[in-house]
Scaffold this active site. Structure first.
Site, PDB file in Angstrom:
ATOM      1  N   ASP A 259      39.491  39.928  46.587  1.00 11.95           N
ATOM      2  CA  ASP A 259      40.724  39.188  46.846  1.00 11.95           C
ATOM      3  C   ASP A 259      41.883  40.115  46.457  1.00 11.95           C
ATOM      4  O   ASP A 259      41.688  41.179  45.864  1.00 11.95           O
ATOM      5  CB  ASP A 259      40.749  37.859  46.084  1.00 11.95           C
ATOM      6  CG  ASP A 259      41.701  36.864  46.767  1.00 11.95           C
ATOM      7  OD1 ASP A 259      42.608  37.307  47.506  1.00 11.95           O
ATOM      8  OD2 ASP A 259      41.551  35.642  46.556  1.00 11.95           O
TER       9      ASP A 259
HETATM   10  C1  BGC Z   1      44.126  34.593  48.617  1.00 12.37           C
HETATM   11  C2  BGC Z   1      43.175  34.907  49.762  1.00 12.37           C
HETATM   12  C3  BGC Z   1      43.956  35.534  50.887  1.00 12.37           C
HETATM   13  C4  BGC Z   1      44.652  36.782  50.373  1.00 12.37           C
HETATM   14  C5  BGC Z   1      45.442  37.514  51.439  1.00 12.37           C
HETATM   15  C6  BGC Z   1      44.942  35.797  48.215  1.00 12.37           C
HETATM   16  O1  BGC Z   1      45.903  35.436  47.270  1.00 12.37           O
HETATM   17  O2  BGC Z   1      43.381  34.124  47.517  1.00 12.37           O
HETATM   18  O3  BGC Z   1      42.542  33.731  50.193  1.00 12.37           O
HETATM   19  O4  BGC Z   1      43.096  35.831  51.953  1.00 12.37           O
HETATM   20  O5  BGC Z   1      45.550  36.394  49.340  1.00 12.37           O
HETATM   21  O6  BGC Z   1      46.556  36.823  51.828  1.00 12.37           O
END
Ligand code: BGC
Length: 691
Positions: A259
């Protein structure tokens, strides 16, 4: 991982297996040689790369907004990865189709529809210049106060499995899907640090099976790790979750991405645990990873493994070949219609006393539409799953559009606290629609967990006041999760849970209010009477323990009555279920129980019912839930029509994880299957044995 299904297999059975294997081998021949060719190309390409080129592919390029890219190797024709969120639409570009949130789509209980939503999002991903869709979110909704509950499909493993698999299959016709977030992510406020302590059986049976299905059944190209820790290790460096379970046991051959930002916490432990790509920029990978390889802390084979996984998927998805980008698919009429169908299909009719619904356009003169949300775009949070559609149809706009051309006056009262003159308008109307719910300021990825499952006092009062003024009051709720309703549910005759229903939601809601379609959504979560009926939700501690029971499994076990149970949802028509047949079928690990039941539409309008099959485990040697959803089928029926719902339950889905032998065990029990239309309305049942 083996399944212990101890039974004797005689000569006849062995013959069947051999015949089946020969058939499979013949069928699989082409596939095998294609796979072998792909692997040869992957090996050749990776052999040509320098260490620097390999490591560069293991971290994002640092793009500040979507598509977030990950470098390729231009001199070898290896393209970049371009990633975009998901999961309620494609975030990388303005004007893409905005679908209802995952919870709304979970409420459709319609994997075939979810497959089409996946296809549309996959197409729009490519049209927006991306090739990896950061979706679906399939974390189990352990508690409805979770700030990202709206993104997932609900509280049940089986529902998560079926909807997640369908989405991935659809999306991957066009782009890679990155299934997220592995694992046990279901608290927002402490997500960057919290250590989720979860025993082995709970992890295996409640928090992982849907990930496994997305990987094994749907062939997800990518998996994203969660921010939180599981049993003492951050997920991005959790060797047990990533390398042992996902890659070794499940034989996942795609790539694992972290993530964003805080999703990667180290260089060597993360690389050794099996993380393949740090997103969105190299902080722990990049130069630090190069150094770690050069100093011998990370073996070069691990780097090759990561790069092969990435290149394998790039080639498998033909990213190395030119592809015509068709921008006309973005928010095309077909996709907008699909968004409307998805909105309509997820709406759950919770209450409909005295046939308050549907409204008859011809019989109406004045309709009051009340509440600040009636004409406010309210389609979900402002976190990573947010998108920028070119328009959003509010409930008021949907209603006005639906009665345009009819002799109906729509009075809009856009406040939550009524003024004296409003009362006359509401009293004089033939019916009043109150729109109430949560908004992006109450909860979401960047806002945090919900503080309470109850509506604001203003909105609760509004519902009560309007219901007191007008006997035909219809409440339309907007939310991504459960709402406790004890303070007001007795008052209005009709209540629809419309969730955050996407940019076409207003039309979808109006379709149902005026009876152009019948509601056919079912709750993908339990609506409790009170939050105290749920397991505790601790979004402050550094450590939390997840037990085996939550949602309906919890309320059933505690003997509590929910306000509305998991699987519940009314219709404008009526159905009967009969002629339950249960037979065991299949061979070996593929043994299954086939449950069939005749569903008849006994009412006067067309509609759809979801036949739901739950299993109980009398005499099990381990503690089990009272009932578990193991299969369902949505059946669309004209008035008077009967169709047979056929539900296949693989016996391996009945296994428990035996911690001492580390194997899945299908117990030789007299299982009981219960069939009906919600987790508390299961009139038909029968026994079967796992042979
Ligand atoms: C989220 C993800 C997301 C990523 C990119 C993160 O903060 O937890 O689900 O895909 O950001 O935007």
């Amino acid at each position: 991982m083996s399944y212990l299904n101890l039974r004797t297999c005689g000569v006849a059975c062995a013959n069947v297996i051999v015949a089946a294997l020969i058939g499979l081998l013949a069928l699989g021949c082409d596939q095998t040689s294609e796979d072998a060719n792909l692997e040869t190309r992957v090996d050749e390409l990776v052999a040509e790369m320098t260490l620097e080129e390999k490591v560069a592919q293991m971290a994002g390029a640092g793009s500040e907004q979507a598509p977030y890219s990950v470098p390729g190797v231009p001199r070898l024709g290896i393209p970049t990865l371009e990633t975009t969120d998901g999961p309620r639409g494609v975030g990388a570009q303005q004007g893409t189709t905005q679908f209802p949130v995952g919870m709304a789509r979970g409420a459709s209980w319609d994997p075939e529809l979810e497959l089409r939503v996946g296809q549309a999002m996959g197409l729009e991903t490519r049209a927006a210049g991306a090739n990896v869709l950061l979706a679906p979110t399939i974390n189990n909704l352990r508690h409805p106060r979770w700030g990202r509950g709206q993104e997932t499909y609900g509280e049940d493993v089986h529902l998560l499995k079926r909807m997640g698999v369908a989405f991935v299959q659809g999306a991957q016709e066009h782009a890679m899907a990155s299934v997220k977030h592995l694992a046990a992510y279901s608290i927002q406020n402490t997500r960057f640090d919290v250590d989720v302590l979860v025993d082995e059986r709970t992890l295996r049976e409640i928090y992982l099976p849907h990930f496994r299905a997305a990987v094994q059944e749907a062939g997800a190209a990518s998996v994203m790790t969660a921010y939180n820790q599981v049993n003492g290790l951050y997920c991005g460096e959790n060797e047990y979750l990533v390398r042992q379970i996902l890659k070794d046991e499940w034989r996942f051959d795609g790539f694992v991405i972290s993530d964003w930002f805080l999703g990667t916490r180290s260089t060597v432990p993360a690389a050794l645990a099996g993380l393949d790509i740090e997103m969105p920029a190299p902080r722990f990978f990049g130069d630090a990873l190069l150094d770690a390889v050069e100093s011998g802390d990370v073996p070069p084979e691990r780097i090759d493994d990561a790069v092969k996984r990435i290149v394998r998927k790039k080639l498998a998805f033909n990213l190395d070949e030119p592809s015509a980008v068709d921008e006309s698919v973005i928010a095309s009429d077909a996709h907008l219609q699909l968004a409307q169908e998805a909105a309509r299909s997820g709406v759950v009719l919770l209450k409909n006393e005295g046939d308050a619904l549907p409204l008859d356009r011809q019989g109406l003169t004045r309709l009051a539409v009340v509440g600040s949300l009636a004409d406010t775009p309210n389609t979900g949070d402002t976190g990573s799953s947010d998108t920028s559609p070119s328009f959003i149809v509010t409930p008021l706009e949907g209603i006005e559009d639906a009665v345009a051309g009819d002799d109906v006056v729509v009075d809009h009262i856009g406040r939550d606290v009524l003024e004296p003159a409003d009362r006359d308008v509401i009293e004089q109307a033939d019916a009043a629609v109150v729109v109430a719910g949560f908004t992006a300021t109450d909860t979401g990825e960047f806002v945090g967990d919900l503080e309470t499952l109850a509506l604001s006092p203003e909105r609760e009062n509004l519902i009560k006041e309007v219901a007191a003024l007008n006997p035909r009051t219809i409440v339309v709720l907007q939310s991504g999760t459960a709402i406790t309703m004890g303070g007001w549910i007795a008052e209005p005759p009709a209540v629809l849970m419309s969730w955050y229903s996407g940019q076409m939601g207003g039309h979808g809601i109006a379709d149902l209010l005026f009876g152009d379609a019948s509601p056919a959504g079912k709750l993908p979560l339990t609506i409790p009477r009170s939050e105290t009926d749920l397991p505790p939700f601790d979004n402050e501690s550094e450590e939390v323990t997840y037990s085996y029971f939550h949602g309906y499994r919890h309320v059933d076990r505690e003997g509590l009555d929910p306000e509305f149970e998991f699987g519940f949802g009314l219709s404008y028509t009526t159905f009967s279920l009969d002629n339950l047949q249960v037979e065991t079928t299949g061979v070996g690990d593929e043994d299954a129980v086939r449950v069939s039941v005749d569903v008849t539409n006994t009412g006067t309008t067309a509609g759809a019912e979801v036949a739901q099959a739950y299993v109980s485990y009398p005499g099990s040697s381990v503690e089990r839930a009272n009932l578990e959803l193991k299969g369902f089928q949505k059946v669309f029926l004209e008035s008077g029509e009967t169709k047979t719902a056929s539900i296949e339950i693989p016996l391996r889905d009945l296994a428990y994880f035996d911690v001492s032998t580390r194997a899945w065990v299908i117990e030789p029990l007299e299982y009981r299957v219960h069939v009906g239309t919600s987790s508390r309305d299961l009139p038909l049942s029968d026994n079967f044995r796992a042979r």
